[in-house]
Design a protein around this motif. Structure first.
Motif, PDB file in Angstrom:
ATOM      1  N   UNK A   1       0.828  -1.205   0.000  1.00 51.14           N
ATOM      2  CA  UNK A   1       0.000   0.000   0.000  1.00 51.14           C
ATOM      3  C   UNK A   1       0.863   1.256   0.000  1.00 51.14           C
ATOM      4  N   UNK A   2       1.913   1.260   0.818  1.00 45.89           N
ATOM      5  CA  UNK A   2       2.806   2.418   0.883  1.00 45.89           C
ATOM      6  C   UNK A   2       3.529   2.637  -0.442  1.00 45.89           C
ATOM      7  N   UNK A   3       3.660   1.552  -1.220  1.00 44.25           N
ATOM      8  CA  UNK A   3       4.330   1.643  -2.519  1.00 44.25           C
ATOM      9  C   UNK A   3       3.360   1.978  -3.643  1.00 44.25           C
ATOM     10  N   UNK A   4       2.089   2.195  -3.316  1.00 42.28           N
ATOM     11  CA  UNK A   4       1.108   2.595  -4.310  1.00 42.28           C
ATOM     12  C   UNK A   4       0.271   1.477  -4.888  1.00 42.28           C
ATOM     13  N   UNK A   5       0.483   0.236  -4.438  1.00 45.51           N
ATOM     14  CA  UNK A   5      -0.312  -0.890  -4.945  1.00 45.51           C
ATOM     15  C   UNK A   5      -1.721  -0.819  -4.349  1.00 45.51           C
ATOM     16  N   UNK A   6      -2.700  -1.044  -5.194  1.00 44.80           N
ATOM     17  CA  UNK A   6      -4.089  -1.018  -4.738  1.00 44.80           C
ATOM     18  C   UNK A   6      -4.854  -2.271  -5.177  1.00 44.80           C
ATOM     19  N   UNK A   7      -4.139  -3.299  -5.606  1.00 40.79           N
ATOM     20  CA  UNK A   7      -4.744  -4.572  -5.991  1.00 40.79           C
ATOM     21  C   UNK A   7      -3.937  -5.704  -5.371  1.00 40.79           C
ATOM     22  N   UNK A   8      -4.649  -6.670  -4.800  1.00 44.48           N
ATOM     23  CA  UNK A   8      -3.990  -7.758  -4.090  1.00 44.48           C
ATOM     24  C   UNK A   8      -4.588  -9.092  -4.524  1.00 44.48           C
ATOM     25  N   UNK A   9      -3.702 -10.034  -4.851  1.00 43.80           N
ATOM     26  CA  UNK A   9      -4.100 -11.386  -5.252  1.00 43.80           C
ATOM     27  C   UNK A   9      -3.447 -12.347  -4.269  1.00 43.80           C
TER      28      UNK A   9
END
Length: 263
Positions: free
Chosen positions: A66-74
């Motif tokens: 999240x802190x790295x800008x990811x907003x999708x998780x699998x």
């Protein structure tokens, strides 16, 4: 309530997902799983602590994404959804983050469907890691593979036998991830406690999910040409701990880290 028990599920044979739930202190397991978990703690003292350390790693890894800008998780091999799931970590940070859980264990899928009912940003799909084409096709219905994704494979790959070529499977998933994505992996290793791990492997051979521990070098190679983020591949208590590192982190079985695919 037993509406999370799917019709036809064989609860007399312990499963890895339900045993893990038991070792974490969850309540969605059965007598066979609890008996198995008790035996696991006998042959490998501290295995329950190792599972909790692995769960804590998951929280830190997701927060890093999240802190790295990811907003999708699998989350492949998500198991029984006990407290502290990926969406429970991600949504307080960004309610719009998308989470796709994947498992092929009937109880895990059924209970996930219950707790995710009505949640438009998180879902569960039933699929097998060993069939990446089918799994990714399902994931593409819910995630945008043109945008970064964090792929989690936590305490999963040691249940994939050598005959299924697990390293090649992981490479297939790495290739499918878009630039800027992150890959989080943890895997059991026997490097620190080989005799006890051998007994634990023998115990899991009696379950529906035989397991095989592998070396730290083999596990590190799973990240391929992805760039390992600091502190690299380590025992899970050593990966960006919230507090001082637990003493003798090598006793906690699980080894791994987080890596990023170059943009």
């Amino acid at each position: 309530m037993t509406d999370w028990i799917p019709e036809g599920a064989d609860v007399t044979i312990p499963s890895a997902a339900r045993v893990y739930d038991c070792l974490l202190g969850g309540g969605h397991n059965f007598e066979a799983d609890r008996t198995f978990a008790a035996k696991a703690k006998e042959v490998f003292p501290g295995v329950d602590q190792a599972c909790r350390a692995n769960r804590a790693f998951m929280r830190r890894a997701v927060l890093h994404g999240l802190q790295s800008g990811v907003r999708q998780f699998l989350d492949i091999g998500s198991g029984i959804p006990t407290v502290g799931n990926v969406h429970e970590i991600a949504h307080p940070v960004d309610p719009e983050a998308r989470v796709v859980y994947v498992d092929n264990e009937a109880v895990a899928v059924a209970h996930s469907e219950l707790i995710l009912d009505g949640n438009e940003r998180a879902t569960i799909v039933s699929a097998d890691m060993c069939d990446p084409d089918a799994l990714l096709k399902q994931a593409e219905r819910h995630l945008d593979f043109d945008q970064p994704i964090m792929l989690l494979m936590l305490a999963l790959i040691h249940f994939i036998p050598d005959t299924e070529r697990p390293a090649e499977l992981v490479a297939r998933y790495r290739d499918a991830l878009p630039p800027g994505s992150h890959l989080a992996i943890t895997h059991a290793t026997a490097d620190a406690r080989p005799d006890e791990m051998s007994r634990l492997e023998a115990l899991y051979a009696t379950s529906s999910n035989p397991a095989v521990a592998r070396t730290r070098e083999w596990i590190t190679d799973l990240f391929g040409d992805f760039e390992l983020v600091d502190p690299g591949a380590v025992f899970v208590p050593e990966w960006r701990p919230d507090h001082d590192t637990l003493s003798h982190p090598e006793n906690y079985i699980f080894f791994g880290g987080v890596a990023r695919k170059a943009a």
